[in-house]
Structures are given as C-alpha cells and as structure tokens.
Design a protein around this motif. Structure first.
Motif, short mmCIF file in Angstrom:
data_model
loop_
_atom_site.label_atom_id
_atom_site.label_comp_id
_atom_site.label_asym_id
_atom_site.label_seq_id
_atom_site.Cartn_x
_atom_site.Cartn_y
_atom_site.Cartn_z
N ARG A 121 0.83 -1.20 0.00
CA ARG A 121 0.00 0.00 0.00
C ARG A 121 0.87 1.26 0.00
O ARG A 121 1.98 1.27 0.53
CB ARG A 121 -0.92 0.01 1.22
CG ARG A 121 -0.19 0.04 2.55
CD ARG A 121 -1.16 0.22 3.71
NE ARG A 121 -0.47 0.10 5.00
CZ ARG A 121 0.25 1.05 5.56
NH1 ARG A 121 0.43 2.21 4.94
NH2 ARG A 121 0.84 0.87 6.75
N ALA A 123 2.11 5.05 1.10
CA ALA A 123 2.12 5.89 2.29
C ALA A 123 2.05 7.36 1.90
O ALA A 123 1.23 8.12 2.41
CB ALA A 123 3.39 5.63 3.11
N ARG A 126 -1.44 8.34 0.10
CA ARG A 126 -2.60 7.58 0.59
C ARG A 126 -3.90 8.39 0.58
O ARG A 126 -4.99 7.81 0.55
CB ARG A 126 -2.33 7.05 2.00
CG ARG A 126 -2.19 8.12 3.07
CD ARG A 126 -1.68 7.51 4.37
NE ARG A 126 -1.62 8.49 5.46
CZ ARG A 126 -0.64 9.37 5.62
NH1 ARG A 126 0.36 9.40 4.74
NH2 ARG A 126 -0.65 10.22 6.63
N TRP A 131 -5.44 2.13 -3.95
CA TRP A 131 -4.42 1.08 -4.03
C TRP A 131 -5.05 -0.20 -4.52
O TRP A 131 -6.15 -0.59 -4.08
CB TRP A 131 -3.79 0.87 -2.65
CG TRP A 131 -2.88 -0.33 -2.53
CD1 TRP A 131 -1.86 -0.68 -3.36
CD2 TRP A 131 -2.92 -1.33 -1.51
NE1 TRP A 131 -1.26 -1.83 -2.92
CE2 TRP A 131 -1.89 -2.26 -1.79
CE3 TRP A 131 -3.73 -1.53 -0.38
CZ2 TRP A 131 -1.66 -3.38 -0.98
CZ3 TRP A 131 -3.49 -2.64 0.42
CH2 TRP A 131 -2.46 -3.55 0.11
#
Length: 257
Positions: A121, A123, A126, A131
């Motif tokens: 995923r 960071a 985000r 994702w």
C-alpha cells in the motif's frame, strides 16, 4: 452581480461537497460559503457544477454566487482564500451574466481516478490515490471501457441512493493508462450519476485483474442492474478535474469547450 469561481480542494477532511448531517466534519460548501460571506459582509450561498462525495477531491470545481458587495475579482479570490482552511483555495473569480448557472450551463464534466498498483500500500499518496495489489492489465481495461462510450442507460453503475430522475448519460471519452506504478482512468461525460465513476472503475478493475473477460463490461451495461457490476472503488483516488462550458460565458480556458 453574479460571479463564477474556480475552487480547488483536498476532500480528505470533508464529508463531501454538501453537508449531510449536523455532526461530523464540515462540507466544502459550508466552509466556502462562510468565507465568501465574511468577504461580502453578508450571507452568500453558492451553486456548484457537480457535488463530490466524502474523500473526493477537485482540481477546478466551478461555483456561482450573487452579491451586491463592491468587491473586485482579486478581492474575492484572495480574500476568500485567506479565510479558507489550507485544504481549499479559490483559483480564480470571473464576473458572469445573470443567467449563468454553474450546474445547468455546463456541457460536460471530467474526472480522473488514480491508483497505485503494487503489492504494498502507498504511504506518501494515501489521501490522493487508491491502491490495488493485484497486477492489472491496463490495455484490457482500456479496451473494455470503450463499450461505455456513447449515450446509454448507466443504471448498472449508479448507487441505489442516486437521486437523478433518469440514468441516461452521454459518456464522451474514457481512457485507461499506466505511468509506472500508477494506473489512471480519465472520464468525460455530459453529466454523471452518483458513484458512477467509482463504480465504473471498480468494474474495470475486475477485468484488469483477470477476474472477468473484457466483454463483461458491455454485458453489465446492458443489464442495467447494479448488483451485476463490480464493487465501488474507494473515494480518495477520484478528482473532479473540471466542468466544461461554451465559450460565450467568458470563463477561463481550462473550463471552456
């Protein structure tokens, strides 16, 4: 005087364009109207080109409002932005004719959806990208998406909570492309249904991951049944790029057809 504004915002901190309840985070509309009212020293209400959901962003949302306050466009732009949270700004202000309507004068709207396609995923991005861990075939998704171009009944891609009177929309263009780990979907239509872009993306991801064949998208469209389509893609990857207007309104080039 009637004015049009170009508004940019990060939707992560808002419950959407419109206030849905008295509790929880504010709406973009609420903070914008509060800032405009402060500049005008009088209540101001706005009408937008297209409402966005919680977590959805806008590169250039267009709104209109009326005010008798003697302010020039620079004062509306800078004064309002100075009263807004860091996640919202007014990019420009243009005086417009009294019959201009940010919603009904628009002839098209354009959205972009981005996701990071890798096993881990993200960071750093985000709040602005979704994702997908499964490897995606971008060419297959692009080919499958072309079945949606044209005027169709998009009932299969609308939420059950959609309040539109009918589901017929003209999808003018849809492009799926990859830039390294980022997969991007860009869609333009005369108008959109509630969750339409996110439901289209969620369905195309099933094709890209190999769970469904390319012709399945056309079958879902023809079936007009939301339960036949894929899941709704997460909101953070979606950006309302801009509405588009005929040139006679005299708006900036980025929102003019």
């Amino acid at each position: 005087m009637r004015y049009a504004l170009g508004v940019e915002y990060d939707g992560a901190d808002f419950q959407g364009w419109q206030q849905l309840g008295r509790s929880g985070p504010p709406s973009v509309q609420a903070v914008l109207e509060k800032a405009l009212s402060s500049v005008a020293d009088a209540p101001v209400s706005v009408v937008c080109a297209g409402r966005t959901d919680a977590g959805v962003h806008a590169e250039c949302q267009v709104v209109h409002f009326d005010s008798d306050a003697p302010r020039d466009p620079r004062a509306w732009t800078l004064g309002t932005t100075g009263r807004l949270p860091p996640s919202v700004c007014v990019r420009w202000c243009v005086p417009v004719a009294d019959d201009f309507n940010a919603r009904f004068s628009a002839r098209a709207r354009r959205y972009r959806y981005r996701l990071v396609n890798r096993p881990v995923r993200p960071a750093l991005y985000r709040h602005t990208m979704a994702w997908e861990r499964r490897p995606l075939d971008v060419d297959a998704m692009h080919r499958a998406a072309q079945a949606l171009v044209g005027e169709h009944d998009f009932s299969a891609f609308r939420t059950v909570h959609c309040q539109a009177r009918h589901a017929r929309r003209e999808l003018q263009e849809i492009v799926v492309r990859r830039q390294g780990e980022v997969v991007e979907f860009e869609v333009q239509a005369n108008a959109f249904l509630h969750h339409m872009v996110r439901n289209i993306v969620g369905s195309l991801l099933e094709v890209g991951a190999g769970a469904r064949p390319e012709h399945w998208i056309a079958e879902v469209l023809a079936g007009r049944d939301r339960t036949l389509a894929g899941p709704t893609a997460p909101p953070q990857g979606l950006v309302f790029l801009r509405p588009l207007y005929p040139p006679e309104w005299g708006l900036p080039a980025e929102v003019t057809l």
